[in-house]
Write a protein that holds these residues in place. Structure first.
Motif, mmCIF file in Angstrom:
data_model
loop_
_atom_site.group_PDB
_atom_site.id
_atom_site.type_symbol
_atom_site.label_atom_id
_atom_site.label_comp_id
_atom_site.label_asym_id
_atom_site.label_seq_id
_atom_site.Cartn_x
_atom_site.Cartn_y
_atom_site.Cartn_z
ATOM 1 N N PHE A 201 0.854 -1.187 0.000
ATOM 2 C CA PHE A 201 0.000 0.000 0.000
ATOM 3 C C PHE A 201 0.886 1.231 0.000
ATOM 4 O O PHE A 201 1.981 1.228 0.585
ATOM 5 N N PRO A 202 0.486 2.300 -0.625
ATOM 6 C CA PRO A 202 1.289 3.532 -0.623
ATOM 7 C C PRO A 202 1.359 4.116 0.771
ATOM 8 O O PRO A 202 0.419 4.011 1.550
ATOM 9 N N THR A 203 2.543 4.680 1.064
ATOM 10 C CA THR A 203 2.736 5.279 2.391
ATOM 11 C C THR A 203 2.051 6.621 2.449
ATOM 12 O O THR A 203 1.912 7.321 1.451
ATOM 13 N N ALA A 204 1.616 6.912 3.629
ATOM 14 C CA ALA A 204 0.934 8.193 3.824
ATOM 15 C C ALA A 204 1.944 9.309 3.807
ATOM 16 O O ALA A 204 3.081 9.145 4.264
ATOM 17 N N PRO A 205 1.612 10.444 3.269
ATOM 18 C CA PRO A 205 2.554 11.572 3.226
ATOM 19 C C PRO A 205 2.856 12.064 4.628
ATOM 20 O O PRO A 205 1.986 12.090 5.492
ATOM 21 N N THR A 206 4.149 12.412 4.828
ATOM 22 C CA THR A 206 4.580 12.904 6.147
ATOM 23 C C THR A 206 4.782 14.399 6.157
ATOM 24 O O THR A 206 4.955 14.995 7.213
ATOM 25 N N LYS A 207 4.783 14.987 4.992
ATOM 26 C CA LYS A 207 4.984 16.426 4.925
ATOM 27 C C LYS A 207 3.649 17.129 4.779
ATOM 28 O O LYS A 207 2.620 16.511 4.552
ATOM 29 N N LYS A 208 3.725 18.405 4.891
ATOM 30 C CA LYS A 208 2.526 19.217 4.754
ATOM 31 C C LYS A 208 2.028 19.141 3.326
ATOM 32 O O LYS A 208 2.798 19.189 2.377
ATOM 33 N N LEU A 209 0.708 18.949 3.210
ATOM 34 C CA LEU A 209 0.116 18.840 1.887
ATOM 35 C C LEU A 209 0.256 20.162 1.146
ATOM 36 O O LEU A 209 0.160 21.240 1.748
ATOM 37 N N PRO A 210 0.503 20.076 -0.167
ATOM 38 C CA PRO A 210 0.639 21.327 -0.925
ATOM 39 C C PRO A 210 -0.670 22.083 -0.955
ATOM 40 O O PRO A 210 -1.746 21.493 -0.941
ATOM 41 N N ALA A 211 -0.542 23.360 -0.983
ATOM 42 C CA ALA A 211 -1.741 24.204 -1.004
ATOM 43 C C ALA A 211 -2.400 24.123 -2.367
ATOM 44 O O ALA A 211 -1.747 23.956 -3.391
ATOM 45 N N ILE A 212 -3.715 24.210 -2.346
ATOM 46 C CA ILE A 212 -4.485 24.166 -3.586
ATOM 47 C C ILE A 212 -4.640 25.588 -4.086
ATOM 48 O O ILE A 212 -5.071 26.484 -3.342
ATOM 49 N N ALA A 213 -4.260 25.758 -5.337
ATOM 50 C CA ALA A 213 -4.361 27.100 -5.913
ATOM 51 C C ALA A 213 -5.809 27.501 -6.057
ATOM 52 O O ALA A 213 -6.648 26.685 -6.444
ATOM 53 N N ASN A 214 -6.064 28.761 -5.754
ATOM 54 C CA ASN A 214 -7.412 29.322 -5.880
ATOM 55 C C ASN A 214 -8.431 28.529 -5.060
ATOM 56 O O ASN A 214 -9.565 28.302 -5.489
ATOM 57 N N ALA A 228 -4.247 18.157 10.092
ATOM 58 C CA ALA A 228 -4.214 17.938 11.540
ATOM 59 C C ALA A 228 -4.454 16.476 11.874
ATOM 60 O O ALA A 228 -3.810 15.900 12.759
ATOM 61 N N GLU A 229 -5.354 15.833 11.152
ATOM 62 C CA GLU A 229 -5.635 14.408 11.398
ATOM 63 C C GLU A 229 -4.433 13.557 11.051
ATOM 64 O O GLU A 229 -4.075 12.613 11.771
ATOM 65 N N LEU A 230 -3.725 13.876 9.925
ATOM 66 C CA LEU A 230 -2.526 13.123 9.547
ATOM 67 C C LEU A 230 -1.431 13.311 10.581
ATOM 68 O O LEU A 230 -0.694 12.365 10.909
ATOM 69 N N ALA A 231 -1.341 14.501 11.118
ATOM 70 C CA ALA A 231 -0.308 14.766 12.125
ATOM 71 C C ALA A 231 -0.562 13.944 13.383
ATOM 72 O O ALA A 231 0.367 13.414 13.997
ATOM 73 N N ARG A 232 -1.842 13.799 13.786
ATOM 74 C CA ARG A 232 -2.156 13.002 14.974
ATOM 75 C C ARG A 232 -1.822 11.543 14.744
ATOM 76 O O ARG A 232 -1.331 10.848 15.629
ATOM 77 N N LYS A 233 -2.104 11.031 13.550
ATOM 78 C CA LYS A 233 -1.815 9.623 13.262
ATOM 79 C C LYS A 233 -0.321 9.345 13.206
ATOM 80 O O LYS A 233 0.133 8.257 13.561
#
Length: 235
Positions: A201-214, A228-233
């Motif tokens: 299975f693909p690993t979950a990202p550990t860095k901050k998700l990129p911002a969505i333009a507009n 925040a949920e990813l950070a808690r996990k």
């Protein structure tokens, strides 16, 4: 032998016969006539009672008139007649009480006779029903009901049994499997074992998700909640 109501004793024991009905009707008719005669006698006594009361009032007036004329003997004679009438009134009152008592007793006898007749008919009806439903028939009926209930229970149990099309071939199937295993051993064929490959299975990202333009305000809030949920996990 006759009963209190003018009906023969044997007739009371068999109220369904026509002679009994005639006897009962005659008895009721005689009793009703007796009550009617007693009522007429009471009415006659009441008329005589009123006549005597009126006569007594006249005698009192007569006695006063004679005393006013100094006729003492005549006044006493009128008063003595009044006393005789008073005694007669007492007798009439006693006679009326006797007649009323007889009327009440006869009415009670009629009422009791009706009750006895109704009870007799009820007893005969119960006896007729009992003949149709004797104890032997009841016992047979109960036995039949028990048999039917047992049969129904057996049918229900049979219907509740699981149906397996191979239940009769289990021994044959096991024998067939044993033969195949024996043949494999004789040929030296390796036994194939079932195994499961691990799925990556693909690993979950550990860095901050990129911002969505507009991105809108709501999308930005949802993205922040997800980070925040990813950070808690990951913590």
């Amino acid at each position: 032998m006759r009963s209190f109501f003018g009906v023969k004793k044997d007739a009371v024991l068999q109220p369904s016969t026509s002679s009994v009905h005639r006897g009962d009707n005659n008895s009721r008719t005689e009793t009703a006539n007796s009550i009617l005669n007693l009522r007429e006698s009471i009415a006659t006594q009441e008329k005589r009672e009123k006549h005597l009361e009126k006569k007594m009032e006249e005698l009192v007036v007569e006695a006063k008139e004679k005393m006013a004329k100094n006729d003492k003997k005549g006044a006493l004679f009128s008063l003595k007649l009044k006393k005789l009438h008073e005694a007669e009134l007492d007798k009439i009152a006693n006679t009326k009480m006797t007649l009323e008592t007889q009327v009440m007793n006869l009415e009670t006898f009629i009422h009791n006779a009706e009750i006895i007749r109704a009870m007799e008919f009820g007893k005969n009806a119960m006896a007729a029903i009992r003949k149709e439903t004797d104890i032997e028939r009841v016992e047979e009926l109960i036995d039949d009901v028990k048999e039917e209930m047992e049969a129904a229970s057996e049918i229900s149990n049979a219907l509740a049994q699981p149906i397996d099309p191979f239940v009769m071939d289990e021994d044959d199937l096991l024998a067939e499997l044993k033969e195949e295993m024996t043949a494999d051993d004789a040929l030296g064929a390796p036994v194939v074992k079932a195994h499961h490959e691990a799925v990556a299975f693909p690993t979950a990202p550990t860095k901050k998700l990129p911002a969505i333009a507009n991105a809108s305000k709501e999308e930005a809030e949802e993205l922040a909640a997800l980070e925040a949920e990813l950070a808690r996990k990951m913590s």
